[in-house]
Design a protein around this motif. Structure first.
Motif, short mmCIF file in Angstrom:
data_model
loop_
_atom_site.label_atom_id
_atom_site.label_comp_id
_atom_site.label_asym_id
_atom_site.label_seq_id
_atom_site.Cartn_x
_atom_site.Cartn_y
_atom_site.Cartn_z
N ALA A 98 42.10 33.18 -8.42
CA ALA A 98 43.08 32.42 -8.64
C ALA A 98 43.21 31.03 -7.88
O ALA A 98 44.05 30.43 -8.26
CB ALA A 98 44.44 33.30 -8.61
N GLY A 99 42.54 31.05 -6.51
CA GLY A 99 42.82 30.00 -5.86
C GLY A 99 42.11 28.82 -6.08
O GLY A 99 42.47 27.59 -6.02
N PHE A 100 41.10 28.93 -7.13
CA PHE A 100 40.46 27.85 -7.94
C PHE A 100 41.31 26.99 -8.71
O PHE A 100 41.68 26.00 -8.35
CB PHE A 100 39.28 28.23 -8.64
CG PHE A 100 38.45 27.26 -9.25
CD1 PHE A 100 37.61 26.11 -8.75
CD2 PHE A 100 38.56 27.18 -10.82
CE1 PHE A 100 37.06 25.23 -9.60
CE2 PHE A 100 37.94 26.20 -11.38
CZ PHE A 100 37.26 25.05 -10.90
N PRO A 101 41.73 27.57 -9.65
CA PRO A 101 42.82 26.69 -10.44
C PRO A 101 43.98 26.28 -9.55
O PRO A 101 44.48 25.24 -10.14
CB PRO A 101 43.28 27.84 -11.61
CG PRO A 101 43.13 29.09 -11.05
CD PRO A 101 41.75 29.09 -10.13
N ALA A 102 44.38 26.92 -8.63
CA ALA A 102 45.58 26.71 -7.85
C ALA A 102 45.02 25.08 -7.28
O ALA A 102 45.93 24.28 -7.02
CB ALA A 102 45.94 27.45 -6.63
N TRP A 103 43.87 25.27 -6.66
CA TRP A 103 43.29 23.97 -5.97
C TRP A 103 43.32 22.89 -6.60
O TRP A 103 43.46 21.85 -6.40
CB TRP A 103 42.31 24.30 -4.73
CG TRP A 103 42.55 24.88 -3.72
CD1 TRP A 103 42.29 26.46 -3.12
CD2 TRP A 103 43.33 24.69 -2.54
NE1 TRP A 103 42.54 26.69 -2.11
CE2 TRP A 103 43.25 25.56 -1.55
CE3 TRP A 103 43.98 23.25 -2.02
CZ2 TRP A 103 43.95 25.22 -0.35
CZ3 TRP A 103 44.44 23.18 -0.95
CH2 TRP A 103 44.44 24.28 -0.11
N VAL A 104 42.43 23.13 -7.83
CA VAL A 104 42.39 22.23 -8.79
C VAL A 104 43.72 21.55 -9.40
O VAL A 104 43.86 20.25 -9.54
CB VAL A 104 41.66 22.61 -10.02
CG1 VAL A 104 41.51 21.55 -10.95
CG2 VAL A 104 39.89 23.16 -9.56
N ASN A 105 44.57 22.45 -9.38
CA ASN A 105 45.94 21.92 -9.85
C ASN A 105 46.62 20.90 -8.94
O ASN A 105 47.32 20.06 -9.15
CB ASN A 105 46.86 22.98 -10.36
CG ASN A 105 48.22 22.78 -10.90
OD1 ASN A 105 48.14 21.95 -11.75
ND2 ASN A 105 49.31 23.37 -10.27
N LEU A 106 46.32 21.38 -7.70
CA LEU A 106 46.97 20.65 -6.65
C LEU A 106 46.45 19.31 -6.35
O LEU A 106 47.14 18.37 -6.47
CB LEU A 106 46.82 21.54 -5.28
CG LEU A 106 47.08 20.75 -4.08
CD1 LEU A 106 48.47 20.54 -4.03
CD2 LEU A 106 46.80 21.41 -2.88
N LEU A 107 45.46 19.25 -6.77
CA LEU A 107 44.72 17.96 -6.60
C LEU A 107 44.67 17.02 -7.82
O LEU A 107 45.07 15.86 -7.75
CB LEU A 107 42.97 18.14 -6.42
CG LEU A 107 42.43 18.73 -5.27
CD1 LEU A 107 40.91 18.87 -5.35
CD2 LEU A 107 43.04 17.96 -4.07
N ALA A 108 45.04 17.52 -9.01
CA ALA A 108 45.34 17.07 -10.30
C ALA A 108 46.60 16.38 -10.23
O ALA A 108 46.78 15.27 -10.44
CB ALA A 108 45.05 17.93 -11.49
N LEU A 109 47.82 16.94 -9.86
CA LEU A 109 48.88 16.65 -9.79
C LEU A 109 49.19 15.61 -8.65
O LEU A 109 49.87 14.68 -8.80
CB LEU A 109 49.89 18.08 -9.27
CG LEU A 109 49.98 19.01 -10.56
CD1 LEU A 109 50.94 20.08 -10.01
CD2 LEU A 109 50.65 18.20 -11.63
N ILE A 110 48.23 15.76 -7.32
CA ILE A 110 48.44 14.45 -6.82
C ILE A 110 47.94 13.23 -7.32
O ILE A 110 48.39 12.24 -7.08
CB ILE A 110 47.66 14.76 -5.27
CG1 ILE A 110 48.38 15.93 -4.36
CG2 ILE A 110 47.22 13.73 -4.62
CD1 ILE A 110 47.60 16.28 -3.38
#
Length: 436
Positions: A98-110
């Motif tokens: 679950a860390g993968f979508p979390a980090w991708v989401n973090l970068l996408a939202l930034i």
């Protein structure tokens, strides 16, 4: 005992003390405020004159009405469980997976925040320069994003209040802009424009779908605060579809009218209206819309970080992400890749959330409890290999159908359906790696 200042939001990942602060009107206003935003207006501008105005608006309605369904389903998961989107992802992908979508989401939202902060700064600069003659886009971009961070630091209750106010303001200002356009131009002529056909209906439909899908990572973060399942479903669907029709409709109208009157291809509503004294309302629409949307981006990016680092107090990542957003918004040329950015988001997130929806609604929703995903996080399997394999195949299809051999009808919906179907069949045929 918490040592955080009391003026900061005390938001946590806990599902045990979720504040059920949103009814249907509040949820409607939240998602309306989220999507009446300049990036959605710009998306509407992409559709015309490649398509006729009528064709474009038909695709906007159908695409948003269908595209919002996965968001509604993820939001309903949050309402039922009280958990955020990336905590729910643990049930599908495993503790580490679950860390993968979390980090991708973090970068996408930034990245979203960068784009929108610059647009907010540009609109505020126009408003101020119209009134005073002073212009400084970089300064106003920093001011806008600083205000965003200040609101986000107050937590979800502050955001909900801001969204309700902004929704009313944006609808009113949008009406003023359309009234001004109709008064000073022959607005019905936009329905007579011939399509250039450069974009294609399939790609246009896919862009509308991808716009809806891009909001999915935020769904449970906010809808977990809904009073009821009805509020989460009706409020979200109604608010989002209304917002998309208003925003993309405004963009398509301005774009079509620009072509009809031979206006330069900037397609900027503030420029189109400035000669009649209505550039200021148009600039304010953009400013308020970007402000409210950016607040939601910073807040959900913070929750994504907290899902990976649960011990971190809310205000620390919120502040850091806000500062990064301010700096990134000043990067030259970030608006040039907006359409490509939308398609990349679709490629990354569509297969991931297809798996979450199938896993929760069709395979085993009993695993999605706070006891297992939050309190028992350390005992979860590290990675669900079946979900990871299905995701990689879905992401590969999204890449192939978006950039190598584009489909006439777009890639988002086929990728979503194929990835989910593959995972469902595999789960029935093979032994599940996660405990029942």
């Amino acid at each position: 005992m918490s040592h955080e200042p009391t003026f900061l939001g005390q938001d946590t990942l806990s599902a045990d003390h979720v504040e059920r602060s949103l009814g249907i009107p509040g949820t409607f206003a939240l998602w309306l405020g989220a999507n009446v935003v300049v990036t959605t207006i710009l998306t509407g501008m992409l559709l015309v004159p490649d398509l006729t105005f009528q064709h474009a608006m038909t695709l906007v309605f159908i695409g948003s009405a269908i595209g919002i369904i996965p968001l509604v389903l993820i939001g309903a998961m949050g309402q039922r469980t009280g958990m955020t989107t990336m905590v729910l992802a643990r049930g599908t992908f495993g503790r580490l997976g679950a860390g993968f979508p979390a980090w991708v989401n973090l970068l996408a939202l930034i990245a979203w925040s960068w784009i929108q902060a610059l647009l907010a700064g540009m609109s505020l600069d126009y408003a101020v320069s119209t009134l005073t003659g002073y212009s400084n886009v970089a300064l106003f971009t920093v001011i806008c994003e600083t205000l965003v961070v200040a609101i986000a630091l107050r937590g979800h209750l502050s955001i909900e209040k801001a969204e309700k106010l902004a929704a009313v303001l944006m609808l009113g200002l949008s009406a003023v802009v359309l009234f001004a356009l109709n008064r000073h131009y022959d607005l019905p002529t936009i329905t007579e424009l011939d399509a250039t056909g450069l974009l294609g209906a399939g790609v246009a439909f896919d862009i509308v779908i991808a716009t809806a899908f891009s909001w999915i990572p935020l769904a449970a973060d906010y809808n977990r605060h809904c009073h009821s399942l009805k509020a989460a479903v009706v409020g979200t669907w109604g608010g989002y579809v209304t917002a998309t029709l208003v925003a993309m409709g405004l963009g398509a109208t301005v774009s079509a009218l620009s072509v009809a009157i031979g206006f330069p291809q900037t397609y900027d509503p503030t420029e189109l209206l400035s000669g009649f004294g209505f550039g200021l309302p148009a600039a304010l629409v953009i400013f308020f819309s970007v402000l409210t949307t950016n607040v939601m981006c910073v807040y959900s990016a913070t929750l994504s970080f907290m899902s990976v680092r649960p011990a971190t107090p809310f205000w620390k990542p919120a502040l850091v992400i806000g500062v990064v957003s301010i700096v990134g918004a000043l990067i030259p040329g970030i608006l040039n890749q907006f359409q490509t950015f939308l398609l990349i988001i679709g490629s990354v997130f569509i297969p991931a959330f297809s798996l979450m929806i199938v896993d929760y609604y069709l395979i085993d929703r009993e695993r999605y409890t706070a006891a297992r995903l939050i309190h028992g996080r350390d005992s979860l399997p590290a990675i669900n290999g079946m979900a990871l394999g299905s995701y990689l195949l879905g992401a590969a299809l999204a890449y192939y159908w978006n950039w190598v051999a584009p489909l006439e009808f777009g890639a988002s919906l086929p990728v979503f359906l194929i990835t989910g179907a593959l995972y469902y069949v595999a789960s029935k045929v093979l032994a599940r790696p996660l405990p029942a």
